[in-house]
Design an enzyme around this catalytic site. Sequence first.
Site, PDB file in Angstrom:
ATOM      1  N   SER A   1       0.972  -1.057  -0.080  1.00 29.22           N
ATOM      2  CA  SER A   1      -0.026  -0.040   0.036  1.00 29.22           C
ATOM      3  C   SER A   1       0.942   1.212  -0.031  1.00 29.22           C
ATOM      4  O   SER A   1       2.055   1.004   0.559  1.00 29.22           O
ATOM      5  CB  SER A   1      -0.773   0.124   1.117  1.00 29.22           C
ATOM      6  OG  SER A   1      -1.449   1.264   1.466  1.00 29.22           O
TER       7      SER A   1
ATOM      8  N   TYR B   1      -1.239  -1.037  10.208  1.00 26.50           N
ATOM      9  CA  TYR B   1      -1.408  -1.518   9.177  1.00 26.50           C
ATOM     10  C   TYR B   1      -0.075  -1.021   8.073  1.00 26.50           C
ATOM     11  O   TYR B   1       0.615  -1.737   7.535  1.00 26.50           O
ATOM     12  CB  TYR B   1      -2.543  -0.715   8.297  1.00 26.50           C
ATOM     13  CG  TYR B   1      -2.776  -0.871   6.750  1.00 26.50           C
ATOM     14  CD1 TYR B   1      -3.301  -2.161   6.507  1.00 26.50           C
ATOM     15  CD2 TYR B   1      -2.786  -0.007   5.958  1.00 26.50           C
ATOM     16  CE1 TYR B   1      -3.568  -2.292   5.115  1.00 26.50           C
ATOM     17  CE2 TYR B   1      -2.997  -0.042   4.533  1.00 26.50           C
ATOM     18  CZ  TYR B   1      -3.496  -1.142   4.118  1.00 26.50           C
ATOM     19  OH  TYR B   1      -3.714  -1.284   2.823  1.00 26.50           O
TER      20      TYR B   1
END
Length: 271
Positions: A145, A158
């Site tokens: 990401s 995350y």
Amino acid sequence: MQELFGLKGKRVLITGGGQGMGEASARLLASLGADLAILDIELERAERVCAEVRQKGVSAYALSADVTDEAQIVAAVAKVEKEFGPLDGLVMIVGMAGWAPLAEMSAETWDRDHSRNLRHVFLTSREVAKGMLARGSGRIVCIASIDGIRSAAHHGAYGAAKAGVVHLVKTMAAEWSPHGIRVNCVAPGGIVTPRIPLGSPEEERARIAPYVPMARRGTVEDIGKAVTFFLSDMSDYVTGQTLAVDGGFLATGGFGPPPVVSGQGTLGLDP
Ligand SMILES: NC(=O)c1ccc[n+]([C@@H]2O[C@H](COP(=O)([O-])OP(=O)(O)OC[C@H]3O[C@@H](n4cnc5c(N)ncnc54)[C@H](O)[C@@H]3O)[C@@H](O)[C@H]2O)c1
């Protein structure tokens, strides 16, 4: 044209392939002749994607497993290789962000984000690489990401897990590329997915244009194309890399195009 990609008859396992980016990757890979094993925690999703890609004339094999469980990964990879055949490619889509300020984050939240974003990438790659190493060839694609490349408040677990994926890709390349396995990574920016659907054109533009030079969110097809590039012969001399597919978000440091004020630089400051 298909020959340039070299995907015809190649067997590719996509984990989390039952919708969104995995489904878009499956469609594109099938149109280039790849045979597909689709693994998803939701078996019906995997079966639906398999039924669709079979219409393109390729073989497809659906199975269910939870990739946060090591024993299920080990069993699933063994089952796929026995019943579907030795794997040429692996794509790992599963991942999800929890939001929590670091000062209030529990160890459980931290562990959960690492389990569903990083740990399974190591475990699944390890299991699939065993066969690839024995055969001396293979291609592995991970999904990270933009949050694994720059930081985002309240995405601490995350972001650290996705940064771990970016680093793990380099280590896997260092260990396995001498044995014919290429390992690469796609880092999506903001993508329109079943979980984060498209708003009205005005809402999307107002939300995205200040940060993303291309002034739109990406599509799952944009990610499928990058996945296909890394699986195909088009990236024959590429390994250990992470490609941001983000409409230019990271290129501007996440601030988008600066306002143009004649004679002044970004934030009104001359360089
Ligand atoms: N959506 C975005 O804007 C965005 C941005 C950056 C990165 N990403 C990354 O892209 C990837 C896909 O995200 P998404 O939101 O499109 O995913 P998604 O919610 O569409 O999930 C993909 C599939 O994974 C399956 N799945 C979920 N947990 C599983 C498990 N434990 N075991 C097996 N299958 C499981 C789901 O059933 C689903 O079919 C993730 O790694 C995510 O972190 C997404």
